[in-house]
Design an enzyme around this catalytic site. Structure first.
Site, PDB file in Angstrom:
ATOM      1  N   CYS A 188       0.794  -1.164   0.104  1.00 17.07           N
ATOM      2  CA  CYS A 188      -0.118   0.009   0.146  1.00 17.07           C
ATOM      3  C   CYS A 188       0.988   1.179  -0.077  1.00 17.07           C
ATOM      4  CB  CYS A 188      -1.115  -0.079   1.162  1.00 17.07           C
ATOM      5  SG  CYS A 188      -1.857   1.425   1.395  1.00 17.07           S
TER       6      CYS A 188
ATOM      7  N   CYS B  71      -0.246   3.997   1.941  1.00 13.60           N
ATOM      8  CA  CYS B  71      -0.092   3.963   3.569  1.00 13.60           C
ATOM      9  C   CYS B  71       1.377   4.423   3.931  1.00 13.60           C
ATOM     10  CB  CYS B  71      -0.553   2.507   3.857  1.00 13.60           C
ATOM     11  SG  CYS B  71      -1.985   1.909   3.391  1.00 13.60           S
ATOM     12  N   ASP B  72       2.162   3.725   3.033  1.00 19.00           N
ATOM     13  CA  ASP B  72       3.503   3.519   3.323  1.00 19.00           C
ATOM     14  C   ASP B  72       4.431   4.586   2.726  1.00 19.00           C
ATOM     15  OD1 ASP B  72       2.946   1.793   5.559  1.00 19.00           O
ATOM     16  OD2 ASP B  72       2.832   0.121   4.127  1.00 19.00           O
TER      17      ASP B  72
END
Ligand code: FAD
Length: 315
Positions: free
Chosen positions: A134, A137-138
């Site tokens: 992701c 997300c990261d």
């Protein structure tokens, strides 16, 4: 067991649905499934869930959501649903692994999705420590560093483009010599100077340090018989984003609810309602686009409010 609002899944969508249903005094039941807490229970740092100035841990966030839903009056069951009977209408019947039957006047499906992984031992070892599925997300953790994206479809193209906002260079690793992504995305990828394609290669191994656990490189193997000119190589990268797709957990509902070509449950526009009155779908199980904890939680809220209205109208 009988209840007014039966919820399958204990990720952000399931717990938020439970919180709202419990606060409407409907005493919901959550069946947690094999992964209590859902996808965030297997990650580490979460920096984009609203309300926390400090970095929080995924498993901790899910414990908080569960505790809040329990305090509000949710009953929690540890079981895996293996069969559903929806065709007879309400109450809907869900059958657990050991044969237990759960009857819900309404049913909220929040069974989520799972990212597809390459299946390498080294990939599993570094998951959450440089290996991610992701970018939204990261990606932020890799500011100024070199990263790799693995895949050739729309997800890989989007992840690679998004990562150029942070990374100094994005290596795109694809098994073939042409992407499957839509033409417009392909063009954007190939025009972007920060993205370096590595065609006809696959990841053979993720390399890294043990203390602290972290990725330092990936070893690539040429695909095909060598006629395409590709050679094995090792790329020094700090992060690897596996972007080869997601599988929604919808096997139980095949032939019972409308799904798109990729198996995501379809709902009415601006709603979590499925085509069966009283059955709702929330979170990643019906969302191939956003796939975030906060959007899943938002849909869980919607589903509980819609279930509550359905019950109130019947009364
Ligand atoms: C490694 C990783 C890191 C991530 N990091 C972030 C991040 O930093 N920020 C962010 O916003 N998002 C992040 N995401 C995405 C986020 O986790 C998901 O968008 C979110 O968890 C989706 O929530 P959900 O409730 O729809 O489903 P899930 O979290 O997928 O939960 C599904 C639930 O359904 C249950 N279930 C499945 N089948 C059954 C069944 N047959 N019977 C009963 N229960 C069942 C499972 O046990 C599980 O509890 C990350 C995802 C991954 C994989």
């Amino acid at each position: 067991m009988k209840c007014e609002i039966l919820i399958l899944g204990s990720g952000p969508a399931g717990w938020t649905a439970a919180l709202y249903a419990a606060r409407a005094n409907r005493r919901p039941v959550v069946v947690r499934g094999l992964q209590p807490g859902g996808q965030l229970s297997i990650t580490t740092d979460v920096e984009n869930y609203p309300g926390f100035a400090e970095v929080i841990q995924g498993p901790w966030l899910m414990e908080q959501m569960e505790a809040q839903a329990r305090t509000a009056g949710t009953e929690v069951i540890d079981d895996l649903i293996t069969e559903v009977r929806l065709e007879q209408g309400t109450p809907f019947v869900c059958v657990g692994d050991g044969g237990a039957e759960y009857y819900g006047e309404t049913l909220i499906i929040a069974t989520g999705a799972q990212a597809r992984w390459l299946g390498l031992e080294s990939e599993t070892k570094f998951r959450g420590h440089g290996v991610s599925a992701c970018a939204t997300c990261d990606g932020f953790f890799f500011r100024g560093m070199e990263v790799a994206v693995v895949g050739g479809g729309n997800t890989a193209a989007e992840e690679a483009l998004f990562l150029t906002n942070f990374a100094s260079r994005v290596h795109l690793v694809h098994r073939r010599d042409v992407m499957r992504a839509e033409k417009v995305l392909q063009d954007r990828v190939l025009r972007n100077e920060k993205i370096v394609p590595h065609w006809n290669r696959e990841v053979a191994e993720v390399l890294g340090d043990n203390e602290p656990l972290g990725v330092t490189a990936i070893r690539l193997r040429a695909t095909g018989d060598g006629a395409n000119g590709a050679a094995d190589e090792t790329l020094p990268v700090a992060g690897v984003f596996i972007a080869i797709g997601h599988d929604p957990a919808t096997g139980l509902f095949k032939g019972k609810l409308k799904m798109d070509a990729h198996g995501y449950i379809q709902t009415a526009p601006d709603s979590t309602a499925t085509e069966i009155r009283g059955v709702y779908a929330a979170g990643d199980v019906r969302d191939a686009v956003y796939r975030q904890a906060v959007t899943a939680a938002g849909m869980g809220c919607m589903a509980a409010l819609e279930a509550e209205r359905f019950l109130a109208e019947r009364e």
